[in-house]
Design a protein around this motif. Structure first.
Motif, PDB file in Angstrom:
ATOM      1  N   GLU A  42       0.822  -1.202   0.000  1.00  0.00           N
ATOM      2  CA  GLU A  42       0.000   0.000   0.000  1.00  0.00           C
ATOM      3  C   GLU A  42       0.863   1.263   0.000  1.00  0.00           C
ATOM      4  N   THR A  43       1.955   1.204  -0.743  1.00  0.00           N
ATOM      5  CA  THR A  43       2.841   2.351  -0.911  1.00  0.00           C
ATOM      6  C   THR A  43       2.453   3.059  -2.202  1.00  0.00           C
ATOM      7  N   VAL A  44       1.698   4.136  -2.081  1.00  0.00           N
ATOM      8  CA  VAL A  44       1.139   4.804  -3.266  1.00  0.00           C
ATOM      9  C   VAL A  44       2.222   5.325  -4.207  1.00  0.00           C
ATOM     10  N   PRO A  45       3.269   6.033  -3.724  1.00  0.00           N
ATOM     11  CA  PRO A  45       4.290   6.521  -4.666  1.00  0.00           C
ATOM     12  C   PRO A  45       4.957   5.398  -5.451  1.00  0.00           C
ATOM     13  N   LEU A  46       5.212   4.260  -4.794  1.00  0.00           N
ATOM     14  CA  LEU A  46       5.842   3.145  -5.503  1.00  0.00           C
ATOM     15  C   LEU A  46       4.892   2.598  -6.564  1.00  0.00           C
ATOM     16  N   PHE A  47       3.615   2.489  -6.242  1.00  0.00           N
ATOM     17  CA  PHE A  47       2.631   1.995  -7.212  1.00  0.00           C
ATOM     18  C   PHE A  47       2.541   2.942  -8.409  1.00  0.00           C
ATOM     19  N   VAL A  48       2.519   4.242  -8.155  1.00  0.00           N
ATOM     20  CA  VAL A  48       2.461   5.220  -9.243  1.00  0.00           C
ATOM     21  C   VAL A  48       3.726   5.158 -10.087  1.00  0.00           C
ATOM     22  N   GLY A 293       8.638  14.480  -0.714  1.00  0.00           N
ATOM     23  CA  GLY A 293       8.714  13.978   0.645  1.00  0.00           C
ATOM     24  C   GLY A 293       8.304  15.022   1.675  1.00  0.00           C
ATOM     25  N   PHE A 294       8.299  14.602   2.942  1.00  0.00           N
ATOM     26  CA  PHE A 294       7.937  15.499   4.030  1.00  0.00           C
ATOM     27  C   PHE A 294       8.621  14.994   5.299  1.00  0.00           C
ATOM     28  N   ASP A 295       8.693  15.877   6.294  1.00  0.00           N
ATOM     29  CA  ASP A 295       9.315  15.532   7.566  1.00  0.00           C
ATOM     30  C   ASP A 295       8.283  14.795   8.421  1.00  0.00           C
ATOM     31  N   LEU A 330       1.557  13.016  -2.385  1.00  0.00           N
ATOM     32  CA  LEU A 330       1.453  12.616  -3.789  1.00  0.00           C
ATOM     33  C   LEU A 330       0.864  13.725  -4.651  1.00  0.00           C
ATOM     34  N   THR A 331      -0.067  14.514  -4.109  1.00  0.00           N
ATOM     35  CA  THR A 331      -0.719  15.581  -4.873  1.00  0.00           C
ATOM     36  C   THR A 331      -0.010  16.923  -4.730  1.00  0.00           C
ATOM     37  N   GLY A 332       1.129  16.969  -4.056  1.00  0.00           N
ATOM     38  CA  GLY A 332       1.878  18.214  -3.898  1.00  0.00           C
ATOM     39  C   GLY A 332       1.824  18.765  -2.494  1.00  0.00           C
ATOM     40  N   SER A 333       0.678  18.681  -1.841  1.00  0.00           N
ATOM     41  CA  SER A 333       0.549  19.132  -0.457  1.00  0.00           C
ATOM     42  C   SER A 333       0.317  17.918   0.437  1.00  0.00           C
ATOM     43  N   LEU A 334       0.705  18.050   1.692  1.00  0.00           N
ATOM     44  CA  LEU A 334       0.575  16.936   2.626  1.00  0.00           C
ATOM     45  C   LEU A 334      -0.905  16.642   2.881  1.00  0.00           C
TER      46      LEU A 334
END
Length: 364
Positions: A42-48, A293-295, A330-334
């Motif tokens: 369920e890792t969305v960035p990896l799937f995309v 990414g984000f902190d 994924l959409t630019g904002s957290l």
């Protein structure tokens, strides 16, 4: 009657063909593995990434091929006579069926060669083509396998074709488009396996250990554990697991877990953060990668219990069996997503990086 001899030289696989085959196989293998591993973990960035990687590779190949296509377009085609060795219609669904010709091409300034071409011929003109007949062809000198029969030649070439008499070159066609050898096929398969294995190895903790706290692998660096809880931190991910009877909604549990997983002063950026009842997992951005990414330490941990309460109580999912919190950019904002499943169905909500609810989806 003139007897023709000669043939075009054979083609061989080049180092560039091997490199391209390995790279193509690697991209295909990595893309397929990213889709599968991303869906399981369920890792969305990896799937995309499984969709984006082949698209970028295709664009790269297109851009890299522009100079070669420009050179090919600049080549002036040659015109020559050719004798028909045999012909066979390979389709009859239309009035212009495709016909396969075995031709012996006789250039004025070079040796003759054989070539197989397939060309659409109108049914009205088809009786004019017969074995032993002479036709006019046009072809690029560097790609003779792209020869085409000129159906309406100039009067000069039409007169030459009518008066020419020569035999065909015996044997199979010698001028053919270069094809990948078996060695290139094996290199492509090897690249596919390497690409798939690389993705699986990079995300092995999330793939094989997401339900049981991910037993520490040789590459993982275990951290201190307190009581019945445990944490595992590697270069690409980190997980924290609580014992039976505990929950990350308990006061202070999330703060302690995030502090342990981020090593206090660790400033690595996270791709995704997933929180469940007794499991917290973080997937870090690869070093040097330009990913959104984000902190993870900046997440509003204190708002998580209230968000789960709202999803389970005010949105209609009574007596929840499971809940999950996912944070990503994924959409630019957290965006923080909460999904709760219970006897009343599945409810969800989305919140911003400060924990303010933006959208709600009550259970049916």
């Amino acid at each position: 009657m003139t007897t023709l001899t000669g043939a075009a030289p054979p083609t061989h696989s080049t180092p560039l063909a091997f490199a391209r085959g390995f790279l193509t196989g690697g991209v295909v293998g990595a893309s397929l593995a990213a889709l599968v591993v991303g869906a399981i973990t369920e890792t969305v960035p990896l799937f995309v990434a499984g969709f984006v990687l082949p698209a970028l590779y295709g664009l790269l190949l297109f851009l890299a091929g522009i100079p070669a296509r420009a050179r090919e377009a600049a080549v002036v085609p040659r015109t020559a006579l050719a004798v028909i060795g045999s012909l066979k219609a390979v389709g009859s669904e239309t009035s212009d069926p495709p016909v396969r010709f075995e031709l012996t091409v006789a250039p004025d300034d070079g040796p003759a060669f054989r070539v197989d071409v397939t060309q659409d011929i109108n049914l009205v003109d088809l009786p004019g083509y017969r074995p032993g007949g002479v036709v006019v062809v046009r072809y690029p000198p560097d790609r003779p396998w792209r020869a085409r029969i000129v159906e309406r030649p100039t009067p000069q070439w039409e007169e030459r074709a009518a008066s020419a008499r020569f035999d065909a070159v015996p044997g199979p066609a010698m001028a053919a488009e270069p094809r990948g050898s078996q060695a290139v096929g094996f290199v492509r398969l090897f690249g596919l396996l390497v690409g798939a294995a690389l993705v699986v190895l990079l995300f092995r903790e999330g793939l094989f250990g997401r339900d049981d706290g991910a037993q520490a692998s040789p590459a993982a660096r275990p951290s201190a554990s307190a009581g019945s809880s445990s944490t595992v931190v590697s270069s690409v991910s980190a997980t924290a697991t609580l014992g039976s009877g505990q929950s990350f909604l308990d006061p202070g549990e999330l703060d302690r877990a995030f502090d342990a997983l981020t090593r206090g002063g660790d400033e690595r950026q996270a791709l995704t953060v997933v929180v469940q009842e007794r499991l917290l997992s973080i997937v870090f951005s690869p070093a040097g990668a330009r990913t959104p990414g984000f902190d993870p330490r900046a997440l509003p941990h204190g708002r998580f219990p209230a968000l789960v309460d709202e999803a389970t109580a005010t949105l209609g999912a009574r007596s929840p069996h499971t809940w999950r919190i996912t944070a990503d950019r994924l959409t630019g904002s957290l965006v923080i997503r909460v999904v709760a499943t219970g006897a009343g169905g599945t409810a969800s909500l989305e919140a911003d990086g400060r924990g303010k609810v933006l959208r709600r989806a009550p259970a049916p």
